[in-house]
Design an enzyme around this catalytic site. Structure first.
Site, PDB file in Angstrom:
ATOM      1  N   LYS A  35       0.848  -1.200   0.000  1.00  0.00           N
ATOM      2  CA  LYS A  35       0.000   0.000   0.000  1.00  0.00           C
ATOM      3  C   LYS A  35       0.879   1.244   0.000  1.00  0.00           C
ATOM      4  CE  LYS A  35      -0.383   0.189   5.047  1.00  0.00           C
ATOM      5  NZ  LYS A  35      -1.293   0.336   6.193  1.00  0.00           N
ATOM      6  N   TYR A 253      16.229  29.814   8.499  1.00  0.00           N
ATOM      7  CA  TYR A 253      15.054  30.516   9.007  1.00  0.00           C
ATOM      8  C   TYR A 253      14.964  30.390  10.525  1.00  0.00           C
ATOM      9  CZ  TYR A 253      13.176  30.904   4.258  1.00  0.00           C
ATOM     10  OH  TYR A 253      12.980  31.212   2.929  1.00  0.00           O
TER      11      TYR A 253
END
Length: 357
Positions: A35, A253
């Site tokens: 999956k 940042y």
């Protein structure tokens, strides 16, 4: 390829990991769980790689199952959440796709079916995880309903463990499930990767290995390599810039890293828009040209910084392994407060994919 980032998939590692699991499993059959695009490894490539080894495949979407059939994959296929509507229920038999049945609504959809051949139904029992499935006291009647449908063939009884990978274990859920499974007379499917490695009494008839196929551990106390698995996925990027820092200089940042000494750092062409976790802490391990190092500062959308202070040979063009054989994905996941499953399945389509072996 222009931007120097890549995702390498080792098909031989996937085969090794399946065979490793086979050696540890007492279940007669193993359905490879593919999956989520085979946990980011490519559903079709993985199915073809295991086509001569796996007894069947387990996945989520009807569309993916149909792709496998159209590509010539002949093994049994089971949808782990079953059909999502009446149209899928009606189409499953024609494609020889089986599926979990966990609700009365799905039984009603199957009752309307116009399939060319019977649909193989896996009765899903909610033994304590409380996601999908019939409660133990409902299972007998649900199975009787399935057996009454002419175009349905009950093929297995299944459950899923919530804590096979930790100290809580499987005892409570197994006690809820085992008597019902025995009474049903159906093949039993309960063991996920963790149970296949640590709870042999749950192996039943059909095991469902998932994360172990891709080389990562289901346990917090061991990496896949420590278990004997081989990582099938390597995410790497090249250094595209170098900066010299002085004490007090900030990186990235939010000024999340402040240098406390002169340093040399490299900027790698990978960021959170590629699937690398933005939340990864300072010091998350990497390997630069095969040498151990670590990240510095906050991960940006397209870039991240790594420490080159102890690697004078490294510079622009140096390869940074973000996870793979040299950098266990479990350790990266721990630094980001998550698990390897999420990292594997979150790599973005913009990252070029290279098949090995």
């Amino acid at each position: 390829m222009t931007r120097p980032i890549r995702l390498e998939i080792s098909l031989s590692a996937i085969r090794h990991n399946f065979l490793f699991t086979r050696q540890h499993a007492q279940a007669r059959n193993l359905f490879a769980v593919i999956k989520a695009d085979a946990y980011g490894h490519g559903v079709l490539d993985t199915a073809k790689t295991l086509a001569d080894l796996a007894d069947g495949f387990a996945l989520l979407n009807f569309e993916d199952a149909a792709r496998l059939r159209d590509a010539g994959i002949d093994q049994p296929i089971v949808l782990l959440e079953g059909p999502f509507d009446a149209a899928e229920a009606a189409a499953m038999g024609g494609y020889r796709i089986g599926g979990a049945v966990h609700s009365q609504e799905q039984i009603a959809w199957l009752a309307k079916g116009s399939a060319e051949r019977p649909v193989e139904a896996w009765l899903k029992v909610n033994s304590g995880m409380n996601r999908l499935g019939f409660r133990p006291q409902q299972a007998h009647d649900a199975l009787a309903s399935l057996r009454a449908l002419p175009m349905v063939r009950p093929a297995a009884i299944m459950t899923h463990f919530a804590s096979a990978d930790d100290d809580y274990g499987v005892a409570e859920q197994w006690a809820n499930f085992a008597p019902i499974a025995a009474q049903s007379g159906l093949p039993v499917s309960a063991a996920n990767s963790a149970a296949l490695l640590r709870h042999p009494h749950t192996h039943g008839d059909i095991g469902r290995p998932g994360i172990v196929l891709y080389g990562a551990s289901p346990f917090e106390d061991a990496t896949g390599a420590e278990l004997g698995l081989k990582p099938a996925m390597t995410l790497s990027a090249d250094i595209i810039g170098v900066q010299q820092l002085q004490a007090g200089d900030a990186v990235g940042y939010g000024r999340r890293f402040i240098a406390d000494r002169p340093m040399r750092i490299g900027i790698a062409a990978c960021g959170y828009a590629d699937g690398y976790p933005r939340i990864a802490a300072n010091g998350t391990p990497v390997a630069v040209d095969g040498k151990a190092s670590a990240t510095i500062g906050r991960v940006s959308m397209d870039m991240l910084a790594v420490d080159l202070s102890h690697l004078p040979q490294a510079g622009i063009g140096s390869r940074v392994e973000l996870w793979g054989p040299q950098v266990p994905i479990e350790k990266v996941a721990a630094c980001a407060g998550t698990i390897s499953y999420e990292l594997m399945s979150a790599v973005m389509p913009r990252v070029p994919r290279l098949l090995k072996d």
